[in-house]
Design a protein around this motif. Sequence first.
Motif, PDB file in Angstrom:
ATOM      1  N   ASP A 284     -74.568  25.707  39.590  1.00  0.00           N
ATOM      2  CA  ASP A 284     -75.149  26.411  37.542  1.00  0.00           C
ATOM      3  C   ASP A 284     -76.601  26.334  37.660  1.00  0.00           C
ATOM      4  OD1 ASP A 284     -75.310  27.162  35.411  1.00  0.00           O
ATOM      5  OD2 ASP A 284     -73.449  25.748  34.514  1.00  0.00           O
ATOM      6  N   GLU A 285     -77.145  27.146  37.944  1.00  0.00           N
ATOM      7  CA  GLU A 285     -78.399  26.231  37.722  1.00  0.00           C
ATOM      8  C   GLU A 285     -79.264  25.288  38.324  1.00  0.00           C
ATOM      9  OE1 GLU A 285     -80.676  28.773  36.135  1.00  0.00           O
ATOM     10  OE2 GLU A 285     -79.452  29.584  34.690  1.00  0.00           O
TER      11      GLU A 285
ATOM     12  N   SER B  11     -72.868  30.060  32.870  1.00  0.00           N
ATOM     13  CA  SER B  11     -71.852  29.008  32.767  1.00  0.00           C
ATOM     14  C   SER B  11     -71.382  29.020  32.917  1.00  0.00           C
ATOM     15  CB  SER B  11     -72.966  28.603  32.043  1.00  0.00           C
ATOM     16  OG  SER B  11     -73.990  27.997  32.676  1.00  0.00           O
TER      17      SER B  11
END
Lengths: 243, 273
Positions: free
Chosen positions: A170-171, A42
């Motif tokens: 991000d994820e 991240s």
Amino acid sequence: MVRTESLTKIYDDGTVGIKDLSVDVTPGKLTSVIGPSGAGKSTFLRCINRLINPTSGKVFLGDIEITALNQKELVKARRRIGFIFQQFNLVERLTVLENVLAGRIGYHSLARTMFGSYPKEEVEMVTAIIDEVGLLDKIHTRVDNLSGGQQQRVGIARAVAQEPDVILADEPLASLDPKLSHQILGLLKQFNEKYKITVLLNIHDLEFAKIYSDYVLGLKKGEKVFWGPLSELSKEKVEFIYK
Amino acid sequence: MANIRELISKERIYVPKKHYSVLKLVLFSVFSVAFGAFFAYAFNKVNFSIPNLIKGLPNIPQIFSAMFKPDFNIMISKVLPELLITICTALVGTFFAALFAIPLSFAAASNLVSKKVARGISFLFNLGRSIDVLIYALIFVVAVGLGPFAGMLALAIHSIGMLGKLYAGSIEEIDKGQVEALVAAGASKLEVIRWAVIPQIIPSFINFTLYRFELNVRVGVVIGLVGGGGIGALLIQYMANFDYSKVGTILITILVIVMLIEFTSTRLRKQII
Ligand SMILES: Nc1ncnc2c1ncn2[C@@H]1O[C@H](COP(=O)(O)OP(=O)(O)O)[C@@H](O)[C@H]1O
Ligand SMILES: [Mg+2]
């Protein structure tokens, strides 16, 4: 398209987020950033569009040195960088269309954006994107009435509406089940191939990464421990990254 | 069960002595005596008298029975028009309070401006709130004369502090992720406020404003007593004439109308969220 030089982020409390990270991401391809929780995935993505400011090092987007821009130039440069969040981060009380149009904000004057009055052809473009993510019938629905999978599709549409050179995700799957995960990654892959948008995808689940990535960046304790095409990611290397 | 009494070692134990400070003891005694004296003085000052209370009690039913024979003649000709004025006073007062509190609240939200600025504005809000509404009313009665205009101004100024604080609180509670998403898309500060902050705060802003309006209707009645116009002015007039049945008419009407407003407003507020 995205290139970093010795990118380093040390948080105020001394925690190392990423360290000395240099990578030249292959344009037009989908790169997965893998590594255990806390590896700095991240931090890496957020340093690229400077949602957090790196401590040292450089980020380039094409010819633009992102890390050298002042606040005003940065706001402008961010138009070309889409960001997709784990928690979707949609404006919940607005409709699908309003949320996706938010991706166009950076391109227009305050006089237009304050009232949300966009040129007709842009509304049409955005509508076409909403159609591509399969939500045309929900276009005027408030997003807090949508399911998690649908919300993340709005998140993707918003990023694509920016006409970005690169999308940072991000994820994006963390709140979704496997079936929906395939849907979302399928969409990302589709936009990546169709519009040649470079995609950087943070993903902890290696099985998904293996299906959809062209390239892989392996992080461990903030450092780059693997970079290369998916085919070069051997079992030993995976073990090293996650151990 | 472990037998602590037998197992625990008590050989080297002594119970530490409690120390008294002579100075504290003296100060405490002086304070107690002084306070006791003042307390007695206070009882004397309020003419505290059980016999008087007992003598007075039988009057209460009398007052009530007068009140519950409301005079409906004045209801339509006097009470309702004056009550309408009070409601209008509350409405316009709340409007102006919101008008000033909304922009100020953005400057008082610590997630939008620097902590220093936020604290400065919050301090002003608290200052405004700490002055009693009756004092504002008296000030404006002197400034613009008796009547609803003075009452409206008092309500407006008094409400700014509370509304501003409530508004700022709800701005501070917004979901940061939605803000971050707009920032990431290349929105400027004003655009972020317009498309990520405002959508999130609208329901609570409406909620707080309606709540303050309800409150202002009730406060508006009291303000009338000191010259702020409306139903309060009528009430004090009848009180001065010991005209209890007319007073009763007013009180019952206020009760019903205020309950009606609260009921509607509560319903409305539930709808919004
Ligand atoms: N705001 C922050 N302040 C201090 N440390 C942080 C902060 N955000 C992340 N970290 C730390 O930085 C490291 C990398 O975190 P992160 O980039 O979130 O990793 P990942 O996304 O791979 O799980 C972790 O040790 C994490 O605890
Ligand atoms: Mg992470």
